[in-house]
Motif scaffolding. Structure first.
Motif, short mmCIF file in Angstrom:
data_model
loop_
_atom_site.label_atom_id
_atom_site.label_comp_id
_atom_site.label_asym_id
_atom_site.label_seq_id
_atom_site.Cartn_x
_atom_site.Cartn_y
_atom_site.Cartn_z
N SER A 75 0.82 -1.22 0.00
CA SER A 75 0.00 0.00 0.00
C SER A 75 0.86 1.27 0.00
O SER A 75 0.40 2.32 -0.43
N ASP A 76 2.13 1.17 0.45
CA ASP A 76 3.02 2.35 0.38
C ASP A 76 3.29 2.71 -1.09
O ASP A 76 3.49 3.86 -1.43
N ARG A 77 3.30 1.70 -1.97
CA ARG A 77 3.55 1.96 -3.40
C ARG A 77 2.26 2.40 -4.10
O ARG A 77 2.31 3.11 -5.12
N ALA B 101 -0.44 4.06 -2.64
CA ALA B 101 -1.03 5.34 -2.17
C ALA B 101 -0.66 6.54 -3.04
O ALA B 101 -1.52 7.35 -3.38
N THR C 171 -1.65 -0.95 8.57
CA THR C 171 -0.55 -0.68 7.62
C THR C 171 -1.07 0.15 6.45
O THR C 171 -0.47 1.14 6.04
N ALA C 172 -2.22 -0.28 5.92
CA ALA C 172 -2.79 0.44 4.77
C ALA C 172 -3.15 1.88 5.16
O ALA C 172 -2.95 2.81 4.37
N LYS D 145 -1.74 3.78 7.52
CA LYS D 145 -0.51 4.58 7.65
C LYS D 145 0.02 4.95 6.27
O LYS D 145 0.36 6.10 5.99
N ASN D 146 0.08 3.95 5.41
CA ASN D 146 0.64 4.18 4.07
C ASN D 146 -0.24 5.11 3.23
O ASN D 146 0.27 5.90 2.44
N ALA E 277 0.53 8.63 4.47
CA ALA E 277 1.90 9.03 4.11
C ALA E 277 1.99 9.31 2.60
O ALA E 277 2.76 10.16 2.16
N GLY E 278 1.18 8.60 1.82
CA GLY E 278 1.25 8.76 0.36
C GLY E 278 0.23 9.75 -0.18
O GLY E 278 0.04 9.84 -1.40
#
Ligand code: PEP
Ligand code: MG
Length: 549
Positions: A442-444, A446, A490-491, A493-494, A497-498
């Motif tokens: 999910s960091d990629r 977002a 996790t999702a 937070k990401n 952040a994104g």
């Protein structure tokens, strides 16, 4: 003195009803085989009974349109089509001619043959058509005998008890006269169950044959649409306890009504959007009635499931436009086609699969068959000028997929522009987080989308390796499992952040035991069944995040 008996079925529409039983007897004419020399006369009788049936179904269809909406009323259109079906008509006429028998008998034999054929099909949608062919045939037989309709003479304020109810019988139940209904058979996915939910009639289905064998006209009966319990001739302790629960339930409902128009804000001032999930245009009434802030999930695949063929761009455009207009500028998130797994559509001609939930479904089909996907996207973008649209994509597992989707969206916009067709520039694009893969990357994801929506139903099934269709896995399918909650966190937070926002649209969004945890994770939106909007609002307004945990 009557001894209390308890039966267990599936509660399909929450609420408790207490009243006296009416044992529903269908006016099924007893069909006798009679020889005739006047085959033409019998065929003419069949034609006129059929014409009458078509007229009755037309009237029922109109009533259903008003009471339960277009999608639910569709079944009566299907019944009308079945009545006109060439094979069905040929079979009746052939039996009359070849066996020189009365029309009633020819219709009954045809109904049995067709019902058997449908029941033996693998597709569960086709299997369900067995009940429909019986339903329409019974209507013709009743008309041939010139008897009244099945709900004629239904007493007031009764709990209707039946072996099973056909959709046409269910829709004819008068909401003001029927307190609840209980059927011995039936499944929670049947049209009858869906209609009960949408009509708001408390119901328990599948209470078992024992129930029907023992129930008598006028018996005192309690129906718990939450738990699926049915008490017949309750003892005074049960009657008192259930009367109290019924009263409390009603009071709770009334109290929740006072929350209409109020904000979704915690005691410490944290705000969250509470949206509603819908399956079709006909659910908008419930969304507005329950004061949802928007629509967080429109399961667009129901447009495909209800249709006998791919819905056209125009058909889809009309449905999306209607939802957007009805929501008058409030956010409407429409999910693109999520077909496959348990949602099968014949005309897609998909191969059978060993593990359909892990198979060719949702976005995988859309990317493999871009003509279907592009038609839906064109309809969505064209409708976007009528409101505040978000589009989201189901079953995402990779960045590459999302990039491909975004390219297709851009090319659809280009195409519309070239054709001089209008679309809104502010359509938000989001992905569902319903596979562990999507949550982990999910960091990629977002930075390249506007929002995430967590599909906890599938996220739980894929994280815990528990088929959501399998009733034997309930004890393993722990929706509060730490692994599922960590993936959501996790999702969240990401997402932030994104630069994306995050909502939850799976069933867990309505679980008030988790509301506080979701708010602490920073979830921006909870999308729940319309009936749960006020309950979740109530929970949010009682929550204080300033108290350390
Ligand atoms: C989910 O998986 O949580 C979801 C909302 O989608 P569906 O239930 O339609 O698969
Ligand atoms: Mg899902």
């Amino acid at each position: 003195m009557n001894i209390m008996k308890k039966y267990m079925g599936k509660g399909v529409c929450g609420a408790i009803a207490i009243g006296s039983a009416h044992v529903f007897k269908r006016s099924e004419a007893v069909v006798k085989r009679e020889r005739t020399d006047d085959c033409e006369g019998e065929k003419a009788r069949f034609e006129s009974a059929k014409a009458k049936a078509l007229q009755q179904l037309g009237e029922i269809h109109q009533k259903a349109l008003k009471e339960v909406g277009e999608a639910n009323a569709k079944i009566f259109e299907i019944h009308m089509l079945m009545l006109e079906d060439d094979d069905y008509n040929e079979s009746v006429n052939n039996i009359i001619d070849s066996q020189k028998v009365n029309a009633e008998y020819a219709v009954a034999v045809t109904a049995d043959n067709f019902a058997e054929m449908f029941s033996s099909m693998e597709d569960s949608y086709m299997q369900a058509r067995a009940a429909d062919v019986k339903d329409i045939s019974n209507r013709i037989i009743v008309n041939l005998a010139d008897k009244g309709g099945e709900s004629a003479g239904l007493p007031d304020r009764m709990i209707v008890c039946a072996d099973d109810l056909a959709p046409s019988e269910t829709v004819l139940l008068d909401k003001d006269r029927v307190l609840a209904f209980v059927t011995a058979r039936g499944s929670s996915n049947s049209h009858t169950a869906i209609l009960a939910r949408n009509m708001g009639i408390p119901a328990v289905i599948g209470a078992g044959n024992d129930f029907l064998e023992n129930i008598k006209e006028g018996d005192c009966i309690i129906v718990d649409g939450y738990t699926g319990e049915v008490f017949v001739s309750p003892d005074s302790v049960t009657l008192d306890a259930m009367s109290r629960r019924q009263k409390e339930d009603e009071e709770k409902r009334q109290l929740l009504q006072e929350l209409k128009g109020k904000e979704n804000v915690t005691l410490d001032g944290t705000r969250v959007n509470i949206f509603a999930n819908i399956g079709g245009v006909e659910n908008i009434g419930a969304v507005l009635l329950n004061d949802a802030g928007g629509i967080g999930l429109f399961r667009s695949e129901f447009l495909y499931l209800e249709n006998g063929d791919y819905p056209t761009e125009e058909q889809q455009f009309a449905a999306y436009k209607k939802v957007l207009e009805s929501m008058a500028g409030k956010k409407v998130i429409i999910r693109t086609l999520d077909i496959g797994a348990d949602k099968k559509v014949d005309y897609f001609n998909l191969d059978g699969e060993e593990n359909p939930a892990l198979g060719f479904r949702a976005i995988r089909i859309c990317l493999a068959r871009p003509e279907i996907f592009r038609t839906q996207l064109r309809a969505l973008y064209r409708a976007s000028v009528y409101g505040n649209l978000g589009i989201m994509f189901p079953m995402i597992t990779s960045v590459r997929e999302v990039e491909r989707i975004l390219e297709i969206c851009a090319s659809v916009r280009e195409e519309l522009k070239a054709e001089g067709l209008e679309y809104s520039d502010s359509v938000e694009l989001g992905v569902m987080i319903e596979t562990p893969a999507a949550a982990i990357i999910s960091d990629r994801l977002a930075p390249i989308v506007d929002f995430f929506s967590v599909g906890t139903n599938d996220l739980t099934q894929y994280t815990l390796a528990c088929d959501r269709q399998n009733p034997n896995l309930e004890e393993f399918c722990d929706t509060h499992h730490e692994a599922v909650l960590r993936l959501i966190e996790t999702a969240a937070k990401n997402a932030h952040a994104g630069g994306a926002w995050i909502g939850i649209c799976g069933e867990l969004a309505a679980d008030t035991e988790l509301t506080e945890s979701f708010l602490r994770m920073g979830i921006d939106e909870l999308s729940v069944s319309p009936a749960y909007v006020l309950k979740v609002r109530d929970k949010v307004r009682r929550t204080d995040l300033s108290v350390a945990k």
